[in-house]
Scaffold this motif. Structure first.
Motif, PDB file in Angstrom:
ATOM      1  N   UNK A  77      -8.216  27.296  11.158  1.00  0.00           N
ATOM      2  CA  UNK A  77      -7.786  28.300  10.179  1.00  0.00           C
ATOM      3  C   UNK A  77      -8.026  29.746  10.610  1.00  0.00           C
ATOM      4  N   UNK A  78      -8.716  29.952  11.727  1.00  0.00           N
ATOM      5  CA  UNK A  78      -9.130  31.307  12.117  1.00  0.00           C
ATOM      6  C   UNK A  78      -7.957  32.259  12.328  1.00  0.00           C
ATOM      7  N   UNK A  79      -6.921  31.830  12.990  1.00  0.00           N
ATOM      8  CA  UNK A  79      -5.796  32.730  13.269  1.00  0.00           C
ATOM      9  C   UNK A  79      -5.084  33.148  11.982  1.00  0.00           C
ATOM     10  N   UNK A  80      -4.867  32.183  11.089  1.00  0.00           N
ATOM     11  CA  UNK A  80      -4.230  32.518   9.806  1.00  0.00           C
ATOM     12  C   UNK A  80      -5.122  33.427   8.965  1.00  0.00           C
ATOM     13  N   UNK A  81      -6.424  33.164   8.984  1.00  0.00           N
ATOM     14  CA  UNK A  81      -7.364  34.017   8.249  1.00  0.00           C
ATOM     15  C   UNK A  81      -7.351  35.439   8.797  1.00  0.00           C
TER      16      UNK A  81
END
Length: 113
Positions: A77-81
């Motif tokens: 989820x890091x990139x979307x966050x």
């Protein structure tokens, strides 16, 4: 109160997922919503805001974060966050995501100048 639907006054729409929230909580925790609800924007008097740029999975995480201050940052989820934090002006969370990404990047993935 949010989960019980008590005194909610705004629905955030992430794709096909709708999350009922309180404007005062969103505005108190996020500059993006603070500006949106206080300036004479269309959303100021609306009961629904469509968040086209944020997918449902990320939206759920962000609403939980805005209410609790807690979030689990993962490689999934890091990139979307990171993108959502940039849009929503969530500087502290953005920094946490950047630190997570740096700590999970192998040295052989770095671009050589």
């Amino acid at each position: 109160m949010r989960e019980a639907g008590e005194l909610v006054d705004i629905n955030l729409v992430f794709g096909d997922h709708i999350i009922s929230c309180h404007k005062v909580i969103l505005a108190g925790r996020c500059d993006y919503f603070h500006r949106m609800f206080l300036i004479n924007m269309l959303e100021k008097n609306s009961t629904e805001v469509v968040m086209k740029e944020i997918n449902a999975r990320t939206g759920i995480l962000l609403v939980r974060y805005l209410y609790t201050g807690l979030i689990e940052i993962t490689t999934d989820n890091a990139q979307d966050l990171l993108s959502a934090c940039e849009m929503l002006l969530l500087g502290a969370l953005k920094q946490d995501v950047e630190e997570f990404l740096c700590s999970h990047t192998e040295s052989n993935n770095w671009y050589q100048l």
